[in-house]
Scaffold this motif. Structure first.
Motif, PDB file in Angstrom:
ATOM      1  N   GLY A  60      17.659  -6.961 -71.124  1.00 32.95           N
ATOM      2  CA  GLY A  60      16.719  -8.078 -71.014  1.00 32.95           C
ATOM      3  C   GLY A  60      16.157  -8.266 -69.614  1.00 32.95           C
ATOM      4  N   THR A  85      18.680 -21.722 -65.453  1.00 33.55           N
ATOM      5  CA  THR A  85      18.581 -20.568 -66.361  1.00 33.55           C
ATOM      6  C   THR A  85      19.561 -19.511 -65.867  1.00 33.55           C
ATOM      7  OG1 THR A  85      17.135 -18.745 -67.116  1.00 33.55           O
ATOM      8  CG2 THR A  85      16.618 -19.709 -64.984  1.00 33.55           C
ATOM      9  N   TRP A  86      19.697 -18.438 -66.633  1.00 37.03           N
ATOM     10  CA  TRP A  86      20.445 -17.276 -66.146  1.00 37.03           C
ATOM     11  C   TRP A  86      19.645 -16.653 -65.003  1.00 37.03           C
ATOM     12  CZ3 TRP A  86      24.743 -15.182 -65.314  1.00 37.03           C
ATOM     13  CH2 TRP A  86      24.884 -13.806 -65.074  1.00 37.03           C
ATOM     14  N   SER A  88      18.602 -13.828 -64.036  1.00 41.58           N
ATOM     15  CA  SER A  88      17.564 -12.803 -64.250  1.00 41.58           C
ATOM     16  C   SER A  88      16.151 -13.346 -64.153  1.00 41.58           C
ATOM     17  CB  SER A  88      17.703 -12.173 -65.644  1.00 41.58           C
ATOM     18  OG  SER A  88      18.977 -11.637 -65.818  1.00 41.58           O
ATOM     19  N   ASP A 156      10.867 -15.704 -71.691  1.00 43.04           N
ATOM     20  CA  ASP A 156      12.244 -15.213 -71.591  1.00 43.04           C
ATOM     21  C   ASP A 156      12.942 -15.634 -72.876  1.00 43.04           C
ATOM     22  OD1 ASP A 156      14.935 -14.801 -71.214  1.00 43.04           O
ATOM     23  OD2 ASP A 156      14.919 -15.356 -69.087  1.00 43.04           O
ATOM     24  N   ALA A 158      15.594 -14.247 -74.190  1.00 38.70           N
ATOM     25  CA  ALA A 158      16.916 -13.630 -74.248  1.00 38.70           C
ATOM     26  C   ALA A 158      17.885 -14.417 -75.136  1.00 38.70           C
ATOM     27  CB  ALA A 158      17.490 -13.502 -72.842  1.00 38.70           C
ATOM     28  N   GLN A 159      17.696 -15.747 -75.205  1.00 38.52           N
ATOM     29  CA  GLN A 159      18.682 -16.561 -75.927  1.00 38.52           C
ATOM     30  C   GLN A 159      18.195 -17.063 -77.282  1.00 38.52           C
ATOM     31  OE1 GLN A 159      20.360 -19.618 -73.367  1.00 38.52           O
ATOM     32  NE2 GLN A 159      20.892 -18.152 -71.769  1.00 38.52           N
ATOM     33  N   SER A 180      16.762  -9.919 -75.028  1.00 34.77           N
ATOM     34  CA  SER A 180      18.013  -9.291 -74.625  1.00 34.77           C
ATOM     35  C   SER A 180      18.888  -9.125 -75.861  1.00 34.77           C
ATOM     36  CB  SER A 180      18.755 -10.161 -73.608  1.00 34.77           C
ATOM     37  OG  SER A 180      20.083  -9.673 -73.442  1.00 34.77           O
ATOM     38  N   TYR A 182      22.100  -8.186 -75.348  1.00 31.99           N
ATOM     39  CA  TYR A 182      23.425  -8.162 -74.702  1.00 31.99           C
ATOM     40  C   TYR A 182      24.465  -8.558 -75.764  1.00 31.99           C
ATOM     41  CZ  TYR A 182      26.966  -9.222 -71.144  1.00 31.99           C
ATOM     42  OH  TYR A 182      28.108  -9.226 -70.393  1.00 31.99           O
ATOM     43  N   LYS A 185      24.730 -12.186 -77.264  1.00 34.07           N
ATOM     44  CA  LYS A 185      23.573 -12.899 -77.824  1.00 34.07           C
ATOM     45  C   LYS A 185      23.680 -12.928 -79.358  1.00 34.07           C
ATOM     46  CE  LYS A 185      21.808 -12.555 -73.560  1.00 34.07           C
ATOM     47  NZ  LYS A 185      21.510 -13.545 -72.558  1.00 34.07           N
ATOM     48  N   TYR A 310      24.684 -23.629 -66.905  1.00 26.73           N
ATOM     49  CA  TYR A 310      25.316 -22.823 -65.882  1.00 26.73           C
ATOM     50  C   TYR A 310      25.858 -23.776 -64.821  1.00 26.73           C
ATOM     51  CZ  TYR A 310      23.059 -19.109 -68.393  1.00 26.73           C
ATOM     52  OH  TYR A 310      22.678 -18.254 -69.399  1.00 26.73           O
TER      53      TYR A 310
HETATM   54  C1  PLP Z   1      20.976 -12.741 -71.134  1.00 25.24           C
HETATM   55  C2  PLP Z   1      19.817 -13.276 -70.414  1.00 25.24           C
HETATM   56  C3  PLP Z   1      18.942 -12.464 -69.672  1.00 25.24           C
HETATM   57  C4  PLP Z   1      19.226 -11.033 -69.323  1.00 25.24           C
HETATM   58  O1  PLP Z   1      19.477 -10.175 -70.334  1.00 25.24           O
HETATM   59  P1  PLP Z   1      20.361  -8.851 -70.039  1.00 25.24           P
HETATM   60  O2  PLP Z   1      20.200  -8.076 -71.302  1.00 25.24           O
HETATM   61  O3  PLP Z   1      21.759  -9.317 -69.797  1.00 25.24           O
HETATM   62  O4  PLP Z   1      19.788  -8.172 -68.865  1.00 25.24           O
HETATM   63  C5  PLP Z   1      17.801 -13.035 -69.134  1.00 25.24           C
HETATM   64  N1  PLP Z   1      17.529 -14.338 -69.276  1.00 25.24           N
HETATM   65  C6  PLP Z   1      18.347 -15.162 -69.964  1.00 25.24           C
HETATM   66  C7  PLP Z   1      17.974 -16.597 -70.107  1.00 25.24           C
HETATM   67  C8  PLP Z   1      19.529 -14.672 -70.534  1.00 25.24           C
HETATM   68  O5  PLP Z   1      20.340 -15.491 -71.189  1.00 25.24           O
END
Ligand code: PLP
Length: 360
Positions: A60, A85-86, A88, A156, A158-159, A180, A182, A185, A310
């Motif tokens: 992600g 946020t995370w 990234s 974004d 990812a979640q 993402s 990951y 998730k 977080y």
């Molecule tokens: C998990 C996540 C990412 C990054 O994804 P990866 O696959 O771990 O690199 C980016 N933004 C948010 C909000 C996330 O939760």
């Protein structure tokens, strides 16, 4: 009693068997990069999200970085990101040489769109909304604002895989959606994986080049790219998990319903809003409580795992230091607690967690 926050070794035996079969199939086929698993995975995700194309990639974070690069964002450009946020989300902005402009969140932890609308838009090239915890930012409102100023939206997502607003999937509202897969998730691989949806055909093609050394066919390098391809094994594994996705979403909603039932009406404890709606995929079940740290310690002593998403906001971290204040995001980071919520928990476990929260 031991209730882990998330224990992926609890994947049910029948699913593990399907995964083993898929692994064996790929091992015997002998194709570990590209190939039919990747093609089919991309097609299946595109069908699920009702979009014309989808590009699977390495993770992600790469997806976000690539989204910025193919948008030509770099030194001198500003990109709006939420303060909570995370890492990234802001990391990639710095990585391409641009500057993040942090925006405080609302009480749900999502970028405050009223504050966003007050920003100076002169050097603002893009905004990265984050569907934090799986709940969607009001994309209709954001798209209207971005159109007015010609600002790109890089979602974004990812979640929030599986969330939707007005029947339109999260990750498909913006100019580019970043995913993402990951392991933790809602749709997670058995390793690193991610994906990108670029709405415009020309941007989609640029993304496909960028993840593969600037080539669309072998040895013809049209641009400077990188290696951000997905492993074929992860694509195959994700295709297996995709078959269980909706059933597991139903389980998440059911268990969240129990939490909401059992934990309502406790003074000082705030439950997540609208988390049973389609706009929320229940990636995380986050409560807010003033005595968060004591509650967390109490639950830990009872064998119950929790997490904090977080504990610090980005503009208070060394690489992202910023002197403005972000009171709402900060207060969430100090009071939020994620209780266990995943398809591998039983009703009894959730009831037991609620009992301990109430006893605290
Ligand atoms: C998990 C996540 C990412 C990054 O994804 P990866 O696959 O771990 O690199 C980016 N933004 C948010 C909000 C996330 O939760």
């Amino acid at each position: 009693m031991k209730i882990p926050f998330l224990d992926l070794s609890r994947i049910p035996d029948n699913v593990k068997e399907s995964l083993e079969i898929k692994f064996r199939e790929i091992l015997h086929l002998g194709i570990f990069s590209g190939g039919k698993e990747v093609e089919l995975f991309e097609k299946e995700i595109a069908a699920k999200l009702s979009i014309p194309h989808f590009t699977a990639c390495s993770n992600g974070t790469d997806a976000l970085e690539i989204a910025l690069r193919v948008s030509g964002i770099g030194p001198g450009d500003y990109v709006a990101v939420p303060a909570l946020t995370w890492v990234s989300t802001a990391e990639v902005v710095k990585l391409v040489g641009a500057e993040p402009v942090f925006v405080d969140t609302d009480h749900e932890g999502l970028m405050d769109l009223e504050l966003l609308e007050k920003l100076d838009v002169s050097n603002l090239k893009a905004v990265i909304p984050v569907h934090l915890y799986g709940q969607m930012v009001d994309m209709k409102k954001l798209v209207d604002w971005a159109k007015k100023w010609g600002i790109l939206i890089i979602e974004d997502n990812a979640q929030a895989f599986g969330s939707s607003q007005d029947g339109k999937a999260a990750g498909t509202w913006g100019d580019i959606g970043c995913f993402s897969f990951y392991p933790t998730k809602n749709l997670g691989a058995l390793g690193e994986a991610g994906g990108i949806y670029a709405k415009k055909g020309s941007v989609h093609s640029a993304v496909q080049q960028m993840i593969n050394h600037g080539q669309l066919e072998r040895d013809v390098h049209l641009s400077v790219g990188k290696n951000s391809r997905i492993d074929s094994i992860q694509a195959g594994i994700l295709r297996v998990f995709l078959q269980y996705f909706e059933v597991w979403q139903t389980t998440r909603k059911h268990l969240a319903g129990i939490y909401l039932d059992q934990l309502s009406g406790i003074e000082g404890l705030t439950l997540p809003q609208n988390c049973l709606e389609k706009t929320h995929n229940l990636h995380l079940f986050t409560i807010r409580f003033t005595e968060r740290d004591n509650l967390r310690e109490f639950l830990k002593e009872k064998g119950i795992g929790t997490a904090i998403h977080y504990p610090n906001i980005l503009p208070e971290m060394l690489p992202y230091q910023n002197d403005s204040s972000f009171p709402i995001a900060r207060s969430i980071s100090q009071t939020t607690l994620s209780l266990p919520l995943n398809p591998f928990l039983t009703e009894e476990e959730v009831i037991c967690i609620c009992k301990e929260v109430k006893s605290f």
